[in-house]
Design a protein around this motif. Structure first.
Motif, PDB file in Angstrom:
ATOM      1  N   ARG A 191      -8.107   2.914   3.453  1.00 13.90           N
ATOM      2  CA  ARG A 191      -9.001   1.810   3.833  1.00 13.90           C
ATOM      3  C   ARG A 191      -8.382   0.960   4.939  1.00 13.90           C
ATOM      4  O   ARG A 191      -9.084   0.545   5.873  1.00 13.90           O
ATOM      5  N   MET A 206      -8.705   2.724   8.275  1.00  8.53           N
ATOM      6  CA  MET A 206     -10.080   2.634   8.780  1.00  8.53           C
ATOM      7  C   MET A 206     -10.370   1.246   9.332  1.00  8.53           C
ATOM      8  O   MET A 206     -10.977   1.107  10.400  1.00  8.53           O
ATOM      9  N   ASP A 207      -9.919   0.213   8.629  1.00 10.70           N
ATOM     10  CA  ASP A 207     -10.145  -1.157   9.099  1.00 10.70           C
ATOM     11  C   ASP A 207      -9.468  -1.396  10.446  1.00 10.70           C
ATOM     12  O   ASP A 207      -9.960  -2.187  11.267  1.00 10.70           O
ATOM     13  N   LEU A 232     -14.416   8.694   0.695  1.00  7.25           N
ATOM     14  CA  LEU A 232     -14.081   7.339   1.128  1.00  7.25           C
ATOM     15  C   LEU A 232     -14.145   7.207   2.650  1.00  7.25           C
ATOM     16  O   LEU A 232     -14.726   6.262   3.188  1.00  7.25           O
ATOM     17  N   VAL A 233     -13.573   8.160   3.362  1.00  7.18           N
ATOM     18  CA  VAL A 233     -13.531   8.091   4.834  1.00  7.18           C
ATOM     19  C   VAL A 233     -14.910   8.374   5.427  1.00  7.18           C
ATOM     20  O   VAL A 233     -15.351   7.676   6.356  1.00  7.18           O
ATOM     21  N   PRO A 276      -5.585   5.392  -1.569  1.00  4.22           N
ATOM     22  CA  PRO A 276      -6.871   4.859  -1.117  1.00  4.22           C
ATOM     23  C   PRO A 276      -6.744   3.560  -0.338  1.00  4.22           C
ATOM     24  O   PRO A 276      -7.461   3.354   0.655  1.00  4.22           O
ATOM     25  N   ALA A 277      -5.829   2.670  -0.766  1.00  8.13           N
ATOM     26  CA  ALA A 277      -5.643   1.418  -0.030  1.00  8.13           C
ATOM     27  C   ALA A 277      -5.153   1.682   1.388  1.00  8.13           C
ATOM     28  O   ALA A 277      -5.568   1.000   2.340  1.00  8.13           O
ATOM     29  N   ARG A 295       0.848  -1.194   0.000  1.00  8.88           N
ATOM     30  CA  ARG A 295       0.000   0.000   0.000  1.00  8.88           C
ATOM     31  C   ARG A 295       0.880   1.240   0.000  1.00  8.88           C
ATOM     32  O   ARG A 295       1.723   1.403   0.893  1.00  8.88           O
TER      33      ARG A 295
END
Length: 257
Positions: free
Chosen positions: A49, A52-53, A117-118, A45-46, A40
């Motif tokens: 994500r 966030m995960d 995205l967030v 973007p990866a 990443r």
């Protein structure tokens, strides 16, 4: 006695924020340039994500395109992070969003795409990257355009105190911070500069170089109610230092363990 005038002017020129407004900063660990690594790219973007995960806050960097759009990218030029060349602020948004990142193959994201995205799921720290020889208005306006209507915990910060000054005047509802390093400025003139930058930015929090902690300047600001975050916390030892002298780490690698 020598520090007394500093304290008085600090309170007048950079008042401490309402603790309820900044409380979210104290409850999170922030992934530096998002959770990159393992295929990443930073500020990708990866990486957003993955952060966030993992339940991490996101710290990321923002620059402007030639046509006044905000993109999430750290460097002033493309070479280190992509297979392309060129200066970010000399390219239009359509060119930048077609540039592939060397790691992972995703393209440079716009700030708007990142915010969509967030979507408020985790807090965000935006570090605005400026050129000291150029005006900051275009960059700040680009960020304001994307932040309007955003629902979620978010703050802007910069080494450049003009950024905080702009947001204090034009978008005071957004928290603003000053990024600080004392490297090569550990003199009395450096102290004067730090106070001057604090006043110009009307900073409501500090993002402090972990190499400089503990710091008497940071400790005084923290004691009067300004949260102190610290970057870049990249090891367990630095994580312990941040725990002792700051309110939250901006971390990567082993610093996130």
């Amino acid at each position: 006695m020598r520090s007394l005038p500093w304290r008085l002017i600090d309170r007048l020129r950079a008042p401490a924020p309402d603790p309820d407004r900044v409380g979210w900063m104290l409850r999170h660990v922030f992934a530096h340039r998002a959770l990159h690594g393992e295929g990443r790219a930073e500020n990708s973007p990866a990486a957003f994500r993955a952060a966030m995960d993992a339940g991490l806050g996101i710290e990321c960097d923002v620059r402007r395109s030639r046509d006044g759009r905000a993109v999430v990218f750290h460097d002033a030029t493309l070479e280190r992070l992509t297979g392309s060349t060129g200066e970010v602020d000399r390219m239009v948004i359509g060119e930048l969003t077609h540039v592939a990142l060397s790691v992972g193959g995703e393209t440079i994201p716009t700030l708007r795409d990142m915010l969509e995205l967030v979507a408020g799921k985790v807090p965000i720290l935006l570090e605005l990257k400026s050129d000291p020889d150029r005006q900051v208005n275009t960059l700040c306006r680009a960020v304001r355009r994307d932040l309007e209507g955003y629902q979620g915990d978010i703050a802007v910060m910069s080494f450049d105190p003009r950024i905080g000054q702009w947001f204090a005047r034009k978008m005071p509802q957004v928290l603003r911070g000053l990024v600080v390093t004392e490297q090569e400025h550990r003199t009395y003139s450096g102290t004067i500069r730090r106070h001057r930058d604090l006043w110009t930015a009307r900073a409501q929090f500090l993002a402090y170089d972990i190499r400089d902690l503990p710091s008497s300047f940071a400790a005084r600001q923290r004691a009067r109610g300004l949260p102190v975050l610290s970057w870049t916390v990249s090891s367990r030892a630095l994580r312990e230092r941040a725990q002792n002298h700051a309110d939250a780490p901006i971390a990567e690698g082993e610093g996130l363990a």
